[in-house]
Design a protein around this motif. Sequence first.
Motif, PDB file in Angstrom:
ATOM      1  N   SER A 179      13.829   1.268  -3.723  1.00 41.83           N
ATOM      2  CA  SER A 179      12.977   2.388  -4.125  1.00 41.83           C
ATOM      3  C   SER A 179      11.701   1.917  -4.824  1.00 41.83           C
ATOM      4  CB  SER A 179      13.750   3.317  -5.055  1.00 41.83           C
ATOM      5  OG  SER A 179      14.027   2.643  -6.272  1.00 41.83           O
ATOM      6  N   LEU A 180      11.569   0.614  -5.086  1.00 44.59           N
ATOM      7  CA  LEU A 180      10.322   0.111  -5.688  1.00 44.59           C
ATOM      8  C   LEU A 180       9.192   0.070  -4.670  1.00 44.59           C
ATOM      9  CD1 LEU A 180      11.616  -2.812  -7.956  1.00 44.59           C
ATOM     10  CD2 LEU A 180      10.875  -0.521  -8.660  1.00 44.59           C
ATOM     11  N   ILE A 181       9.504   0.275  -3.397  1.00 42.20           N
ATOM     12  CA  ILE A 181       8.486   0.380  -2.345  1.00 42.20           C
ATOM     13  C   ILE A 181       8.623   1.776  -1.728  1.00 42.20           C
ATOM     14  CG2 ILE A 181       7.664  -0.508  -0.128  1.00 42.20           C
ATOM     15  CD1 ILE A 181       8.730  -3.253  -0.926  1.00 42.20           C
ATOM     16  N   PRO A 182       7.596   2.618  -1.866  1.00 47.68           N
ATOM     17  CA  PRO A 182       7.709   3.996  -1.360  1.00 47.68           C
ATOM     18  C   PRO A 182       7.945   4.012   0.146  1.00 47.68           C
ATOM     19  CG  PRO A 182       5.744   3.749  -2.739  1.00 47.68           C
ATOM     20  CD  PRO A 182       6.289   2.378  -2.507  1.00 47.68           C
ATOM     21  N   ALA A 183       8.772   4.930   0.596  1.00 46.66           N
ATOM     22  CA  ALA A 183       9.049   5.063   2.026  1.00 46.66           C
ATOM     23  C   ALA A 183       7.914   5.794   2.744  1.00 46.66           C
ATOM     24  CB  ALA A 183      10.366   5.814   2.222  1.00 46.66           C
ATOM     25  N   ASP A 184       7.240   6.686   2.038  1.00 47.28           N
ATOM     26  CA  ASP A 184       6.154   7.456   2.644  1.00 47.28           C
ATOM     27  C   ASP A 184       4.983   6.539   3.032  1.00 47.28           C
ATOM     28  OD1 ASP A 184       4.652  10.165   2.955  1.00 47.28           O
ATOM     29  OD2 ASP A 184       3.341   8.922   1.711  1.00 47.28           O
ATOM     30  N   ARG A 185       4.436   6.771   4.222  1.00 45.15           N
ATOM     31  CA  ARG A 185       3.386   5.878   4.743  1.00 45.15           C
ATOM     32  C   ARG A 185       2.154   5.802   3.840  1.00 45.15           C
ATOM     33  NH1 ARG A 185       0.616   6.461  10.739  1.00 45.15           N
ATOM     34  NH2 ARG A 185      -0.700   4.617  10.613  1.00 45.15           N
ATOM     35  N   PHE A 186       1.659   6.959   3.401  1.00 47.00           N
ATOM     36  CA  PHE A 186       0.478   6.945   2.525  1.00 47.00           C
ATOM     37  C   PHE A 186       0.801   6.267   1.198  1.00 47.00           C
ATOM     38  CE2 PHE A 186      -2.246   8.472  -0.805  1.00 47.00           C
ATOM     39  CZ  PHE A 186      -3.509   8.406  -0.242  1.00 47.00           C
ATOM     40  N   ASP A 187       1.916   6.647   0.594  1.00 46.55           N
ATOM     41  CA  ASP A 187       2.268   6.083  -0.712  1.00 46.55           C
ATOM     42  C   ASP A 187       2.475   4.567  -0.635  1.00 46.55           C
ATOM     43  OD1 ASP A 187       2.152   8.631  -1.750  1.00 46.55           O
ATOM     44  OD2 ASP A 187       4.327   8.945  -1.712  1.00 46.55           O
ATOM     45  N   HIS A 188       3.034   4.100   0.473  1.00 52.19           N
ATOM     46  CA  HIS A 188       3.242   2.661   0.667  1.00 52.19           C
ATOM     47  C   HIS A 188       1.892   1.931   0.675  1.00 52.19           C
ATOM     48  CE1 HIS A 188       5.783  -0.510   3.032  1.00 52.19           C
ATOM     49  NE2 HIS A 188       4.854  -1.095   2.321  1.00 52.19           N
ATOM     50  N   ALA A 189       0.947   2.444   1.470  1.00 49.27           N
ATOM     51  CA  ALA A 189      -0.387   1.823   1.515  1.00 49.27           C
ATOM     52  C   ALA A 189      -1.086   1.968   0.164  1.00 49.27           C
ATOM     53  CB  ALA A 189      -1.217   2.449   2.632  1.00 49.27           C
ATOM     54  N   ASP A 190      -0.878   3.099  -0.506  1.00 45.22           N
ATOM     55  CA  ASP A 190      -1.502   3.322  -1.811  1.00 45.22           C
ATOM     56  C   ASP A 190      -0.940   2.347  -2.851  1.00 45.22           C
ATOM     57  OD1 ASP A 190      -3.412   4.818  -3.256  1.00 45.22           O
ATOM     58  OD2 ASP A 190      -1.831   6.045  -4.157  1.00 45.22           O
ATOM     59  N   MET A 191       0.353   2.047  -2.764  1.00 48.28           N
ATOM     60  CA  MET A 191       0.934   1.021  -3.640  1.00 48.28           C
ATOM     61  C   MET A 191       0.229  -0.317  -3.409  1.00 48.28           C
ATOM     62  SD  MET A 191       4.746  -0.664  -3.491  1.00 48.28           S
ATOM     63  CE  MET A 191       4.292  -1.702  -2.080  1.00 48.28           C
ATOM     64  N   LEU A 192       0.056  -0.688  -2.147  1.00 47.91           N
ATOM     65  CA  LEU A 192      -0.626  -1.952  -1.852  1.00 47.91           C
ATOM     66  C   LEU A 192      -2.078  -1.920  -2.333  1.00 47.91           C
ATOM     67  CD1 LEU A 192       0.810  -2.687   1.701  1.00 47.91           C
ATOM     68  CD2 LEU A 192       1.294  -3.954  -0.405  1.00 47.91           C
ATOM     69  N   ARG A 193      -2.701  -0.751  -2.226  1.00 45.69           N
ATOM     70  CA  ARG A 193      -4.074  -0.609  -2.722  1.00 45.69           C
ATOM     71  C   ARG A 193      -4.172  -1.039  -4.193  1.00 45.69           C
ATOM     72  NH1 ARG A 193      -6.016   4.609  -5.298  1.00 45.69           N
ATOM     73  NH2 ARG A 193      -7.912   3.934  -6.350  1.00 45.69           N
ATOM     74  N   TRP A 194      -3.231  -0.577  -5.022  1.00 45.89           N
ATOM     75  CA  TRP A 194      -3.268  -0.937  -6.441  1.00 45.89           C
ATOM     76  C   TRP A 194      -2.907  -2.406  -6.644  1.00 45.89           C
ATOM     77  CZ3 TRP A 194      -5.866   1.761  -9.733  1.00 45.89           C
ATOM     78  CH2 TRP A 194      -6.007   3.132  -9.562  1.00 45.89           C
ATOM     79  N   MET A 195      -2.073  -2.954  -5.781  1.00 44.76           N
ATOM     80  CA  MET A 195      -1.710  -4.371  -5.913  1.00 44.76           C
ATOM     81  C   MET A 195      -2.899  -5.268  -5.529  1.00 44.76           C
ATOM     82  SD  MET A 195       2.195  -3.993  -4.466  1.00 44.76           S
ATOM     83  CE  MET A 195       2.845  -5.645  -4.798  1.00 44.76           C
ATOM     84  N   PHE A 196      -3.682  -4.849  -4.527  1.00 44.62           N
ATOM     85  CA  PHE A 196      -4.895  -5.617  -4.206  1.00 44.62           C
ATOM     86  C   PHE A 196      -5.935  -5.451  -5.304  1.00 44.62           C
ATOM     87  CE2 PHE A 196      -3.115  -5.532   0.155  1.00 44.62           C
ATOM     88  CZ  PHE A 196      -3.136  -6.897   0.397  1.00 44.62           C
ATOM     89  N   PHE A 197      -6.065  -4.241  -5.831  1.00 40.10           N
ATOM     90  CA  PHE A 197      -6.950  -4.000  -6.981  1.00 40.10           C
ATOM     91  C   PHE A 197      -6.563  -4.922  -8.137  1.00 40.10           C
ATOM     92  CE2 PHE A 197      -7.105  -1.829 -11.120  1.00 40.10           C
ATOM     93  CZ  PHE A 197      -8.470  -1.575 -11.251  1.00 40.10           C
ATOM     94  N   GLU A 198      -5.279  -5.055  -8.368  1.00 40.49           N
ATOM     95  CA  GLU A 198      -4.806  -5.895  -9.470  1.00 40.49           C
ATOM     96  C   GLU A 198      -5.266  -7.343  -9.281  1.00 40.49           C
ATOM     97  OE1 GLU A 198      -2.281  -8.693 -11.547  1.00 40.49           O
ATOM     98  OE2 GLU A 198      -2.005  -8.326  -9.428  1.00 40.49           O
ATOM     99  N   GLN A 199      -5.129  -7.860  -8.073  1.00 47.36           N
ATOM    100  CA  GLN A 199      -5.502  -9.253  -7.854  1.00 47.36           C
ATOM    101  C   GLN A 199      -7.012  -9.456  -7.799  1.00 47.36           C
ATOM    102  OE1 GLN A 199      -3.346 -12.433  -7.168  1.00 47.36           O
ATOM    103  NE2 GLN A 199      -2.633 -11.103  -8.797  1.00 47.36           N
ATOM    104  N   TYR A 200      -7.763  -8.409  -7.459  1.00 47.74           N
ATOM    105  CA  TYR A 200      -9.217  -8.581  -7.296  1.00 47.74           C
ATOM    106  C   TYR A 200      -9.990  -8.175  -8.548  1.00 47.74           C
ATOM    107  CZ  TYR A 200     -13.578  -9.036  -4.738  1.00 47.74           C
ATOM    108  OH  TYR A 200     -14.814  -9.462  -4.317  1.00 47.74           O
ATOM    109  N   ASN A 201      -9.638  -7.041  -9.144  1.00 44.06           N
ATOM    110  CA  ASN A 201     -10.435  -6.490 -10.235  1.00 44.06           C
ATOM    111  C   ASN A 201      -9.836  -6.703 -11.620  1.00 44.06           C
ATOM    112  OD1 ASN A 201     -11.136  -4.215  -7.848  1.00 44.06           O
ATOM    113  ND2 ASN A 201     -12.847  -4.793  -9.147  1.00 44.06           N
TER     114      ASN A 201
END
Lengths: 206, 206
Positions: free
Chosen positions: B82-104
Amino acid sequence: MNETLILHEYAQSGNCYKVRLTAALLGVPIERREYDILKGETRTPEFLASVNSNGRIPVLQIGDRFIPESNAACYYLATGSSLIPADRFDHADMLRWMFFEQYNHEPNIATLRFWKGWVGFDNLSDVQRMQIPAKEAAGRAALELMDEHLTERDWFAGDQLSLADIALFAYTHVAEDADFALADYPGIAAWIERIRAVPNYISIDA
Amino acid sequence: MNETLILHEYAQSGNCYKVRLTAALLGVPIERREYDILKGETRTPEFLASVNSNGRIPVLQIGDRFIPESNAACYYLATGSSLIPADRFDHADMLRWMFFEQYNHEPNIATLRFWKGWVGFDNLSDVQRMQIPAKEAAGRAALELMDEHLTERDWFAGDQLSLADIALFAYTHVAEDADFALADYPGIAAWIERIRAVPNYISIDA
């Protein structure tokens, strides 16, 4: 896919090209909306309030929702396709190269390309100018690591083209804009040709 | 999970803590192997040849295979949970914040924490010292963007704890080590307490 997809972008950005290339390889139509980043068009109050509070492109709009971060936008588009490996290890390994791209590759190669080709050396601040040697060295290190990988493997994760290749291709294939000599990396040169031969490939200026 | 999991790490690194916290929340046992990054123990020929040619930690070893990049290692561990959302948008949105974390986030907040707390101001190069004001400003911008998000939402992606929260928590909750004032960000302060209250939470020094 039922909802309209709109890419908010600056076309010459490799990060935006990643999203267009992913969509093209998947045969998914996207609308394109251009912003001139040199004129600050992604820092306007409207853009910050309605598209991306981080003031950056690309942003993929899906209906009335938004996915910033190029690699996350590619992931949204490619969900369920062969561009994302089904195998658990290969899937995480693909993400490994995509995080490497944003941490070790883009801030060096893409930033130098932008500074040299768009901003211009004379317009850089002293702090930016002083960072050039370190970014050149880190960019070469990223290319060497990629080249080493590609002497043993055709693709970055799993045994076929994935989002890892698309993410790394975007700024690698134009690295000569930032004065990196791609001829020094034969593994990379051959991989670039493999990607250009993929069905539905589009170039950065398409 | 049948294969032995070994975390190659430097325990005080927030990037390594992410992987330990993910494993703890999932109840997955991992072995830990410590390297002193200040003594160059991740740049030895052995480490480069057998663990990570990029010379960095953390690296998650799964049997005889390796996943570098903290966020990719977390993704491997959390696959199917459950730490990875099953919903397609939420899954990509989770990755969005993880890329933000590594970049910004990480290159500003984690780097300043390391420079101030480990390297020491007197040991920084001139180029590093000149980058401090820009990194302080970019770190504050990242925290402001997070705080704005957290005034409307309890978690970063979807409606429950995900890897996006774990990735951003790692260096945010110790940002005062880098002289960022967390009291200025009430949304972040409340979110930190929510994460600390999650079952099986472990601290960075556990």
